[in-house]
Design a protein around this motif. Structure first.
Motif, PDB file in Angstrom:
ATOM      1  N   VAL A   1       0.867  -1.189   0.000  1.00 30.53           N
ATOM      2  CA  VAL A   1       0.000   0.000   0.000  1.00 30.53           C
ATOM      3  C   VAL A   1       0.895   1.227   0.000  1.00 30.53           C
ATOM      4  O   VAL A   1       1.880   1.284   0.744  1.00 30.53           O
ATOM      5  N   LYS A   2       0.567   2.193  -0.843  1.00 32.52           N
ATOM      6  CA  LYS A   2       1.324   3.443  -0.876  1.00 32.52           C
ATOM      7  C   LYS A   2       0.364   4.576  -1.210  1.00 32.52           C
ATOM      8  O   LYS A   2       0.155   4.916  -2.364  1.00 32.52           O
ATOM      9  N   THR A   3      -0.257   5.123  -0.167  1.00 36.03           N
ATOM     10  CA  THR A   3      -1.200   6.230  -0.320  1.00 36.03           C
ATOM     11  C   THR A   3      -0.781   7.361   0.610  1.00 36.03           C
ATOM     12  O   THR A   3       0.179   7.238   1.375  1.00 36.03           O
ATOM     13  N   GLN A   4      -1.520   8.438   0.573  1.00 37.95           N
ATOM     14  CA  GLN A   4      -1.246   9.570   1.475  1.00 37.95           C
ATOM     15  C   GLN A   4      -1.431   9.153   2.928  1.00 37.95           C
ATOM     16  O   GLN A   4      -0.702   9.607   3.808  1.00 37.95           O
ATOM     17  N   GLU A   5      -2.414   8.275   3.169  1.00 36.56           N
ATOM     18  CA  GLU A   5      -2.743   7.888   4.547  1.00 36.56           C
ATOM     19  C   GLU A   5      -1.893   6.730   5.069  1.00 36.56           C
ATOM     20  O   GLU A   5      -1.547   6.686   6.254  1.00 36.56           O
ATOM     21  N   HIS A   6      -1.579   5.784   4.180  1.00 35.27           N
ATOM     22  CA  HIS A   6      -0.925   4.563   4.639  1.00 35.27           C
ATOM     23  C   HIS A   6       0.189   4.131   3.693  1.00 35.27           C
ATOM     24  O   HIS A   6       0.038   4.207   2.471  1.00 35.27           O
ATOM     25  N   VAL A   7       1.289   3.668   4.290  1.00 36.92           N
ATOM     26  CA  VAL A   7       2.348   2.989   3.547  1.00 36.92           C
ATOM     27  C   VAL A   7       2.551   1.632   4.206  1.00 36.92           C
ATOM     28  O   VAL A   7       2.751   1.543   5.418  1.00 36.92           O
ATOM     29  N   TYR A   8       2.478   0.572   3.375  1.00 36.61           N
ATOM     30  CA  TYR A   8       2.686  -0.786   3.876  1.00 36.61           C
ATOM     31  C   TYR A   8       3.712  -1.466   2.974  1.00 36.61           C
ATOM     32  O   TYR A   8       3.506  -1.601   1.774  1.00 36.61           O
ATOM     33  N   ILE A   9       4.828  -1.898   3.584  1.00 37.45           N
ATOM     34  CA  ILE A   9       5.921  -2.558   2.874  1.00 37.45           C
ATOM     35  C   ILE A   9       6.083  -3.968   3.430  1.00 37.45           C
ATOM     36  O   ILE A   9       6.047  -4.180   4.647  1.00 37.45           O
ATOM     37  N   ASP A  10       6.275  -4.935   2.537  1.00 35.03           N
ATOM     38  CA  ASP A  10       6.486  -6.333   2.926  1.00 35.03           C
ATOM     39  C   ASP A  10       7.881  -6.764   2.497  1.00 35.03           C
ATOM     40  O   ASP A  10       8.319  -6.449   1.391  1.00 35.03           O
ATOM     41  N   ASP A  11       8.583  -7.487   3.375  1.00 35.64           N
ATOM     42  CA  ASP A  11       9.953  -7.889   3.070  1.00 35.64           C
ATOM     43  C   ASP A  11      10.219  -9.286   3.625  1.00 35.64           C
ATOM     44  O   ASP A  11       9.679  -9.676   4.661  1.00 35.64           O
ATOM     45  N   TYR A  12      11.091 -10.006   2.919  1.00 33.58           N
ATOM     46  CA  TYR A  12      11.430 -11.394   3.249  1.00 33.58           C
ATOM     47  C   TYR A  12      12.459 -11.496   4.380  1.00 33.58           C
ATOM     48  O   TYR A  12      12.830 -12.602   4.788  1.00 33.58           O
ATOM     49  N   ALA A  13      12.932 -10.392   4.902  1.00 29.58           N
ATOM     50  CA  ALA A  13      14.011 -10.371   5.890  1.00 29.58           C
ATOM     51  C   ALA A  13      13.748 -11.359   7.035  1.00 29.58           C
ATOM     52  O   ALA A  13      12.690 -11.345   7.652  1.00 29.58           O
ATOM     53  N   HIS A  14      14.753 -12.191   7.328  1.00 27.70           N
ATOM     54  CA  HIS A  14      14.601 -13.166   8.404  1.00 27.70           C
ATOM     55  C   HIS A  14      15.897 -13.367   9.183  1.00 27.70           C
ATOM     56  O   HIS A  14      15.977 -14.241  10.043  1.00 27.70           O
ATOM     57  N   HIS A  15      16.894 -12.558   8.909  1.00 21.71           N
ATOM     58  CA  HIS A  15      18.175 -12.560   9.619  1.00 21.71           C
ATOM     59  C   HIS A  15      18.337 -11.165  10.226  1.00 21.71           C
ATOM     60  O   HIS A  15      17.870 -10.177   9.651  1.00 21.71           O
ATOM     61  N   PRO A  16      18.976 -11.041  11.406  1.00 14.75           N
ATOM     62  CA  PRO A  16      19.096  -9.710  12.023  1.00 14.75           C
ATOM     63  C   PRO A  16      19.642  -8.637  11.089  1.00 14.75           C
ATOM     64  O   PRO A  16      19.141  -7.496  11.093  1.00 14.75           O
ATOM     65  N   GLU A  17      20.638  -8.952  10.272  1.00 14.07           N
ATOM     66  CA  GLU A  17      21.208  -7.930   9.386  1.00 14.07           C
ATOM     67  C   GLU A  17      20.239  -7.539   8.277  1.00 14.07           C
ATOM     68  O   GLU A  17      20.216  -6.392   7.831  1.00 14.07           O
ATOM     69  N   GLU A  18      19.439  -8.487   7.800  1.00 16.17           N
ATOM     70  CA  GLU A  18      18.406  -8.152   6.820  1.00 16.17           C
ATOM     71  C   GLU A  18      17.350  -7.249   7.443  1.00 16.17           C
ATOM     72  O   GLU A  18      16.888  -6.281   6.822  1.00 16.17           O
ATOM     73  N   LEU A  19      16.956  -7.575   8.676  1.00 11.12           N
ATOM     74  CA  LEU A  19      15.989  -6.731   9.386  1.00 11.12           C
ATOM     75  C   LEU A  19      16.534  -5.327   9.595  1.00 11.12           C
ATOM     76  O   LEU A  19      15.818  -4.329   9.430  1.00 11.12           O
ATOM     77  N   ARG A  20      17.801  -5.232   9.939  1.00  5.63           N
ATOM     78  CA  ARG A  20      18.425  -3.927  10.150  1.00  5.63           C
ATOM     79  C   ARG A  20      18.337  -3.076   8.872  1.00  5.63           C
ATOM     80  O   ARG A  20      17.980  -1.912   8.901  1.00  5.63           O
ATOM     81  N   ALA A  21      18.662  -3.702   7.740  1.00  8.51           N
ATOM     82  CA  ALA A  21      18.623  -2.988   6.469  1.00  8.51           C
ATOM     83  C   ALA A  21      17.210  -2.533   6.136  1.00  8.51           C
ATOM     84  O   ALA A  21      17.002  -1.386   5.699  1.00  8.51           O
ATOM     85  N   ALA A  22      16.229  -3.404   6.341  1.00  4.44           N
ATOM     86  CA  ALA A  22      14.847  -3.062   6.007  1.00  4.44           C
ATOM     87  C   ALA A  22      14.320  -1.941   6.902  1.00  4.44           C
ATOM     88  O   ALA A  22      13.756  -0.948   6.425  1.00  4.44           O
ATOM     89  N   ILE A  23      14.500  -2.086   8.217  1.00  3.18           N
ATOM     90  CA  ILE A  23      13.975  -1.083   9.154  1.00  3.18           C
ATOM     91  C   ILE A  23      14.673   0.255   8.957  1.00  3.18           C
ATOM     92  O   ILE A  23      14.024   1.319   8.937  1.00  3.18           O
ATOM     93  N   ASN A  24      15.981   0.230   8.781  1.00  2.00           N
ATOM     94  CA  ASN A  24      16.741   1.460   8.574  1.00  2.00           C
ATOM     95  C   ASN A  24      16.263   2.200   7.322  1.00  2.00           C
ATOM     96  O   ASN A  24      16.067   3.424   7.340  1.00  2.00           O
ATOM     97  N   SER A  25      16.045   1.474   6.243  1.00  2.00           N
ATOM     98  CA  SER A  25      15.608   2.107   4.997  1.00  2.00           C
ATOM     99  C   SER A  25      14.195   2.677   5.123  1.00  2.00           C
ATOM    100  O   SER A  25      13.914   3.771   4.629  1.00  2.00           O
ATOM    101  N   VAL A  26      13.300   1.947   5.766  1.00  2.00           N
ATOM    102  CA  VAL A  26      11.932   2.449   5.953  1.00  2.00           C
ATOM    103  C   VAL A  26      11.936   3.738   6.765  1.00  2.00           C
ATOM    104  O   VAL A  26      11.258   4.724   6.429  1.00  2.00           O
TER     105      VAL A  26
END
Length: 451
Positions: free
Chosen positions: A316-341
């Motif tokens: 979802v990418k609207t003025q009201e809501h942004v929803y991103i889904d990611d396959y991250a399942h390792h701490p470093e992948e999570l770090r990259a995803a959360i940091n970028s968001v």
């Protein structure tokens, strides 16, 4: 087993992302393709619609007659995720069939071809898909076996008219050691799959062995800082042979400049967001330059790149809501995803939903998960997705929660999670995990949209 002799292919675990790619490849070649998997999914439905016969009952009686006697025209492929007591696996073994792993078959297919193999504990799927897209979009062409569904092609396998093949090289179960690439890319070597390797050093040794299998005259391209003594390095922050410079966000898109000893490419627009994807693109540029792709063609391809399903994918990418889904399942992948968001949307409160994957990975990296998940503003934690594993006493999702400092955290069931999102409707939502959390994507999208 010679590729040109294969007429019939049976895949045990056909619904996996890598196995389904092989099913499509052999079906494309005109082979009779059948398979078994535990459950029906969107992907198995697609395979059936393409003319591939699939059963969901682990019962040898459902195996077609043409697959009941071993001969040189029949290939049986299995995934290590299939239980050892599988009735179908047992049938083929008792009948004297030679069973091949997916990785062995990729080695067979890529033999005699110009092979670009992308390995890494994370980043390999997006990087390999970028390489394949640049080659396709530029007209250079390639075949490709990918670990995800490429959004530009809505497939995990691409067919080319030349002898270039792009392969995602999986380190799980040391699978990538069946490959002998002309160009090898290694994106990361973080500790993972310790249920297989035992410790980080054994994982590192396997990556070094993979790097040593590059053909004479080939090249190794790897992220700066990895414990590798040879090869050509890339980075987005450190001095390296190939670097991304001037990384910036303009109107929600990432832009950067690329430089190596021979080339400068300015103002590259990346079709997908994320600092980690700029890093992946840097590796992909270096690889495709070595295949003779021109600067402008690379620039154009990266601007049109739409990523991989479940890799930093906008739902979802609207003025009201942004929803991103990611396959991250390792701490470093999570770090990259959360940091970028958080860099993309610094003024919004980030709600993260995470499903841990595997009991062993949760046990081995509980502290790492806790540290990284503390970066989010609010956390909803699901139960561990076991995949191929049996439960381990004392290991559950609570061990992550108990080590976190974040105040706004809770553990919910899937239905409770959907209800919470429907009631609270967060402005910024991120779902992460490699299990069946993807089944929540559509319900969560509907919950945000009042459907």
């Amino acid at each position: 087993m010679e590729l040109q002799n294969i007429k019939r292919v049976y895949l045990v675990g056909i619904g996996g992302i890598g196995m389904s790619g092989l099913a499509r490849y052999f079906h494309h070649l005109g082979c009779i393709v059948c398979g078994y998997d535990k459950t029906s999914t969107d992907l198995t439905n697609e395979l059936k619609n393409e003319g591939i016969q699939i059963i969901f009952d682990d019962n040898e009686e459902w195996i077609p007659m043409s697959f009941r006697q071993p001969d040189e025209g029949t290939l049986v492929i299995y995934t290590p995720a299939i239980p050892k007591d599988s009735a179908i696996v047992g049938f083929f073994q008792k009948r004297g069939f030679e069973l091949f792993k997916r990785s062995q078959v990729l080695g067979l297919i890529s033999k005699g071809k110009y092979t670009v193999a992308i390995a890494g504990t994370h980043g390999k799927t997006t990087t390999s898909t970028m390489v394949a897209h640049i080659l396709k979009d530029s007209g250079k062409d390639c075949s490709a076996f990918l670990g995800g569904i490429a959004s530009n092609y809505n497939s995990n396998v691409l067919y080319g008219k030349n002898d270039i093949v792009v392969v995602e090289a999986d380190e799980y179960d040391r699978s990538f050691l069946t490959l002998y690439p002309d160009i090898a890319v290694i994106t990361s070597m973080d500790a993972d799959h310790l249920d297989i390797y035992g410790d980080h050093q054994h994982l590192t040794d396997s990556f070094k062995m993979f790097a040593s299998q590059i053909k004479a005259g080939g090249v190794l391209i790897h992220k700066q800082g990895l414990p590798l003594d040879t090869g050509y390095t890339y980075s987005i922050k450190d001095a390296a042979d190939a670097i991304a410079l001037n990384i910036r966000i303009e109107n929600g898109s990432f832009y950067f400049d690329f430089r190596n000893v021979n080339t400068d490419i300015k103002d590259i627009q990346l079709g997908i967001p994320g600092f980690h994807n700029v890093e992946n693109a840097t590796a992909a540029i270096e690889a495709t330059l070595r295949l003779g792709v021109k600067n402008d063609a690379i620039k154009s391809a990266l601007a049109s790149f739409r990523g991989v399903h479940r890799r930093f994918e906008y739902i979802v990418k609207t003025q009201e809501h942004v929803y991103i889904d990611d396959y991250a399942h390792h701490p470093e992948e999570l770090r990259a995803a959360i940091n970028s968001v958080k860099k993309l949307y610094p003024d919004r409160k980030l709600v993260t939903i995470f499903q841990p994957h595997l009991f062993t990975r949760t046990r081995d990296f509980a502290d790492g998960f806790a540290e990284v998940l503390d970066m989010t503003d609010e956390l909803i934690l699901l139960d561990i997705y076991p995949a191929r594993e049996l439960p381990i006493e004392g290991v559950d999702a609570e061990i992550i929660l108990s080590r976190m400092n974040l105040v706004n955290k809770r553990k919910l069931t899937k239905q409770q999670t959907i209800d919470a999102i429907a009631n609270e409707k967060p402005a910024l939502l991120l779902t992460v995990g490699a299990g069946d959390i993807d089944q929540l994507v559509e319900p969560l999208k509907n919950a945000l949209s009042n459907v």
